[in-house]
Design a protein around this motif. Structure first.
Motif, mmCIF file in Angstrom:
data_model
loop_
_atom_site.group_PDB
_atom_site.id
_atom_site.type_symbol
_atom_site.label_atom_id
_atom_site.label_comp_id
_atom_site.label_asym_id
_atom_site.label_seq_id
_atom_site.Cartn_x
_atom_site.Cartn_y
_atom_site.Cartn_z
ATOM 1 N N VAL A 186 58.180 -62.943 -57.454
ATOM 2 C CA VAL A 186 57.806 -62.279 -56.946
ATOM 3 C C VAL A 186 57.737 -62.856 -55.725
ATOM 4 N N PHE A 187 57.008 -63.679 -55.708
ATOM 5 C CA PHE A 187 56.915 -64.368 -53.977
ATOM 6 C C PHE A 187 58.384 -64.272 -53.344
ATOM 7 N N PHE A 188 58.940 -64.746 -54.140
ATOM 8 C CA PHE A 188 60.361 -64.728 -53.420
ATOM 9 C C PHE A 188 60.565 -64.104 -52.829
ATOM 10 N N PHE A 189 60.669 -62.273 -53.452
ATOM 11 C CA PHE A 189 61.261 -61.246 -53.521
ATOM 12 C C PHE A 189 60.628 -60.671 -52.223
ATOM 13 N N THR A 190 59.624 -60.829 -52.306
ATOM 14 C CA THR A 190 58.595 -60.234 -50.807
ATOM 15 C C THR A 190 59.194 -60.513 -49.872
ATOM 16 N N ALA A 191 59.483 -62.077 -50.082
ATOM 17 C CA ALA A 191 59.773 -62.259 -48.540
ATOM 18 C C ALA A 191 61.753 -62.307 -47.804
ATOM 19 N N PHE A 192 62.352 -61.771 -49.618
ATOM 20 C CA PHE A 192 63.092 -60.699 -49.034
ATOM 21 C C PHE A 192 63.121 -59.623 -48.042
ATOM 22 N N ARG B 15 41.440 -62.844 -39.458
ATOM 23 C CA ARG B 15 41.085 -62.705 -37.893
ATOM 24 C C ARG B 15 42.086 -61.561 -37.292
ATOM 25 N N ARG B 16 41.417 -62.020 -35.380
ATOM 26 C CA ARG B 16 41.893 -60.953 -34.700
ATOM 27 C C ARG B 16 42.470 -62.029 -33.651
ATOM 28 N N ASN B 17 41.994 -62.804 -34.084
ATOM 29 C CA ASN B 17 42.912 -64.183 -32.011
ATOM 30 C C ASN B 17 43.988 -64.671 -32.950
ATOM 31 N N LEU B 18 45.243 -64.867 -31.646
ATOM 32 C CA LEU B 18 46.124 -65.327 -32.245
ATOM 33 C C LEU B 18 46.369 -66.488 -32.481
ATOM 34 N N ILE B 19 45.642 -67.233 -32.311
ATOM 35 C CA ILE B 19 45.418 -68.205 -32.241
ATOM 36 C C ILE B 19 45.187 -69.486 -33.996
ATOM 37 N N THR B 20 44.175 -68.092 -33.663
ATOM 38 C CA THR B 20 43.346 -68.750 -35.000
ATOM 39 C C THR B 20 44.097 -67.968 -36.404
ATOM 40 N N MET B 21 45.511 -66.558 -36.083
ATOM 41 C CA MET B 21 46.067 -66.423 -37.219
ATOM 42 C C MET B 21 47.414 -67.387 -37.263
ATOM 43 N N LEU B 22 47.602 -68.265 -35.670
ATOM 44 C CA LEU B 22 48.916 -69.064 -36.565
ATOM 45 C C LEU B 22 47.651 -70.529 -37.197
ATOM 46 N N MET B 23 47.391 -70.562 -37.287
ATOM 47 C CA MET B 23 45.738 -71.740 -37.858
ATOM 48 C C MET B 23 45.826 -70.910 -39.765
ATOM 49 N N SER B 24 45.746 -70.011 -39.664
ATOM 50 C CA SER B 24 45.732 -69.264 -40.769
ATOM 51 C C SER B 24 46.911 -70.140 -41.740
ATOM 52 N N ILE B 25 48.153 -69.352 -40.769
ATOM 53 C CA ILE B 25 50.612 -69.463 -41.266
ATOM 54 C C ILE B 25 49.851 -71.124 -41.959
ATOM 55 N N GLU B 26 49.179 -72.184 -40.690
ATOM 56 C CA GLU B 26 49.510 -73.473 -41.399
ATOM 57 C C GLU B 26 48.758 -73.686 -42.503
ATOM 58 N N MET C 29 55.727 -61.109 -30.376
ATOM 59 C CA MET C 29 54.596 -61.742 -31.028
ATOM 60 C C MET C 29 54.556 -61.390 -32.148
ATOM 61 N N LYS C 30 54.647 -59.813 -33.070
ATOM 62 C CA LYS C 30 54.875 -59.074 -34.247
ATOM 63 C C LYS C 30 55.757 -59.680 -34.873
ATOM 64 N N LEU C 31 57.584 -60.307 -34.772
ATOM 65 C CA LEU C 31 57.979 -60.675 -34.842
ATOM 66 C C LEU C 31 57.691 -61.927 -35.389
ATOM 67 N N ILE C 32 57.521 -62.582 -34.411
ATOM 68 C CA ILE C 32 57.515 -64.195 -35.344
ATOM 69 C C ILE C 32 55.867 -64.291 -36.032
ATOM 70 N N PHE C 33 55.247 -63.671 -36.274
ATOM 71 C CA PHE C 33 54.033 -63.372 -36.998
ATOM 72 C C PHE C 33 54.986 -63.419 -38.702
ATOM 73 N N ILE C 34 54.887 -61.752 -38.679
ATOM 74 C CA ILE C 34 55.529 -61.269 -39.646
ATOM 75 C C ILE C 34 56.984 -62.228 -40.537
ATOM 76 N N SER C 35 57.621 -63.153 -39.163
ATOM 77 C CA SER C 35 59.266 -64.207 -40.189
ATOM 78 C C SER C 35 57.893 -65.262 -40.413
ATOM 79 N N ALA C 36 56.744 -65.499 -39.879
ATOM 80 C CA ALA C 36 56.111 -67.103 -39.889
ATOM 81 C C ALA C 36 55.289 -66.988 -41.566
ATOM 82 N N PHE C 37 54.809 -65.977 -41.192
ATOM 83 C CA PHE C 37 54.179 -65.186 -43.141
ATOM 84 C C PHE C 37 54.904 -65.402 -43.757
ATOM 85 N N ALA C 38 56.198 -64.166 -43.299
ATOM 86 C CA ALA C 38 57.421 -64.264 -44.921
ATOM 87 C C ALA C 38 57.857 -65.454 -45.490
#
Lengths: 469, 104
Positions: free
Chosen positions: A200-206, B27-38, A153-162
């Motif tokens: 800077v955005f680009f670099f941050t993702a790296f 947000r602490r809810n995983l689904i909401t966090m996913l929505m934020s990324i979207e 979960m941590k990995l997918i969220f971090i990589s999606a955010f990055a």
């Protein structure tokens, strides 16, 4: 037309393996485990085949380009994947879904091949996603383990955010320059504020992908939660590929912004080495320990990137080659012991030498190489990295890097002492290492020793870079 | 009535970006966090389309980029939701705070 096949040969080979695995998965009635030697053979052929018929060229309107240097870098990655398939064979044999694991790993490898070959921001983004999404699924491969799902979960969220941050940077670059091709970007990038913001955005993702310090927090958790096969893939292959493309992007595309990224790199490398090392000191779990040690190693890579041109490229490529051997050997020993006995704590490694001399020696060689002690290749890797970093005369940085090597020596040797000298009432029992894993470990150890002693290897990498870069 | 220009659209997309970022961090809810990324990804899409229409009308890279981003975002969300479902099975919750076995 034949050019097309030759230029994309490595990608096509991996694609063929992916199709083979799909067919095995769909049609295979027999037990999946029987396929493991065949898959390993295919990965070996993929690695060996990478050395022949190398042709440079560009395809798809400059979106994809390849040459001898990129082929060499891809070979390093293929070698790493082959070694992982050997070293983790115990764990892989137990898994019911063996073809899927290799399917995901090969998809991600394909993404990394395209990533280091990309000549366009669109291609770059697509291949980065192809390289990182399957890894999240790989991290969750032990479906019933609580910590595995947390790490994934941590990995997918971090990589999606990055990648979201990366995309915002790319959109600003597109807005400011009107082009997304690396070659034309290199001519139009200037240091106006909008482009610096985009950069800077680009670099941050790296830095997220490389787990450079302010963005390193996911690393240890993911490494600890994921199965060791995934962890070693993440720490070696994924990091190597991102480091390769990071250098290319910085030196080729954003060369005009050098004054901006030089100081960013200096600050980040000092922070990365220091914090990686200090956190590694207090780790008890061997996977977490190797996670922080790999963060610290990235700091040393960043030191080399602060330099210029051929030297930096050559030293980083050489270092990644050695890092593949040494880190995979360390992870391999951890994988074997954890799979057979479930022990992952450094305290439980005490007295390992009494019962398992072979594994102890392999672990010791790997840790010596990671620490950079002379007869091993790790020393030469670190030496070249720091030499490359010193060309701009920033000797304070080199001094700090040297001090950090001393700190790292302490915690690597602490494990060696635990393994060889410390007494333990009930040490890890005698572990039967299967043939594949033994072969993998021997290849790693040979690589660690020979890569340092064979001088022409570094010259060969340097020559490739002077020709193709 | 005047039609919106580049500034207005860029303002909206920047606002979306930071709303998404704020949501992701708070947000602490995983689904909401996913929505934020979207949300962040959609702000990028808006950016690309706006730049394409107003600044570089003859270079279609932005439009194509947007199409690819939409496709990839779907793939990413699929994997993320699969992982969240698996997390729910083992933790009986989709709250980030419940996933706290791995620390330091």
């Amino acid at each position: 037309m034949s050019d097309f096949f030759l230029i994309m040969k490595q990608e096509l080979a991996v694609t063929a393996i992916i199709f083979f695995l799909l067919i095995v998965k769909i049609a295979g009635k027999s037990k999946n485990v029987e396929w493991l030697p065949w898959i390993q053979l295919l990965l070996l052929l993929n690695f060996i085949g990478g050395f022949f018929f190398i042709q440079s060229g560009t395809l798809f309107a400059d979106m994809y380009h390849t040459n001898g240097l990129l082929a060499f870098q891809k070979n390093i990655l293929s070698l790493g994947v082959y070694l992982i398939s050997l070293l983790c064979s115990d764990w892989l044999k137990k898994s019911e879904h063996l073809p899927e694991f290799f399917l995901l790993m090969c998809s991600s490898l394909l993404g990394m091949f395209l990533l280091i070959s990309s000549g366009n921001l669109l291609m770059f983004y697509l291949s980065l996603e192809l390289a990182s999404i399957p890894v999240a699924a790989m991290a969750n491969f032990d479906l019933h383990k609580k910590s595995a799902s947390e790490g994934a979960m941590k990995l997918i969220f971090i990589s999606a955010f990055a990648s979201a941050v990366l995309l915002f940077g790319i959109s600003l670059i597109y807005g400011a320059t009107g082009t997304i091709s690396f070659d034309s970007l290199a001519q139009v990038v200037t240091d106006n504020p909008l482009q610096i913001l985009a950069f800077v955005f680009f670099f941050t993702a790296f830095t997220f992908k490389l787990s450079v310090v302010p963005f390193h927090l996911w690393t240890a958790d993911v490494y600890e939660g994921a199965p060791i096969a995934t962890t070693s893939y993440l720490s070696v292959i994924s990091k190597g590929a991102v480091a390769f493309i990071f250098i290319t992007v910085l030196y080729k595309v954003f060369a005009p912004l050098e004054t901006v990224w030089y100081w960013m790199l200096v600050v980040l490398s000092v922070l990365t080495m220091l914090i990686g090392n200090l956190f590694a000191l207090r780790q008890q779990n061997i996977k977490r320990f190797l996670a922080f040690s790999s963060i610290a190693q990235v700091g040393f890579i960043l030191v080399a990137i602060t330099g210029t041109g051929v030297d930096s490229m050559a030293s980083v490529t050489y270092f990644i080659l050695i890092y593949v051997f040494s880190n995979l050997a360390a992870f391999g020993v951890a994988a074997i012991i954890s799979e057979k006995t479930g022990k992952e704590n450094i305290d439980e490694y005490k007295g390992l030498y009494k019962t398992n001399p072979f594994l102890s020696w392999m672990l010791a060689i790997a840790l010596f190489s990671l620490a950079g002690i002379p007869p091993t290749a790790g020393f030469f890797g670190k030496l070249f990295l720091l030499t490359a970093g010193s060309v701009k005369g920033n000797f304070w940085l080199i001094l700090i890097a040297g001090l950090n090597m001393v700190i790292s020596l302490f915690y690597y040797l602490k494990i060696v002492r635990a393994v060889f000298m410390d007494k333990n009432e009930n040490p890890v029992e005698k572990v039967l290492v299967n043939g594949y894993a033994k072969m993998g470990l021997v290849i790693c150890a040979a690589g660690i020793i020979l890569a340092g002693l064979i001088g022409p290897l570094y010259d060969y990498i340097r020559e490739l870079i002077t020709i193709f870069f | 009535m005047t039609s919106p220009g580049l500034e207005q659209i860029l303002f909206i997309s920047a606002a979306l970006f930071f709303i998404g970022m704020y949501g992701f961090f708070t947000r602490r809810n995983l689904i909401t966090m996913l929505m934020s990324i979207e949300l962040i990804l959609n702000s990028v899409n808006l950016n690309f389309i706006a730049f394409n229409k107003y600044v570089w009308p003859d270079k279609m890279d932005g439009l194509f980029f947007t199409l690819f981003i939409i496709a990839i975002a779907a793939a990413e969300a699929a994997v993320a939701i699969a992982i969240i479902i698996n997390l729910y099975r083992s933790h009986q919750s989709v709250d980030v705070e419940s996933a706290e076995n791995l620390k330091y």
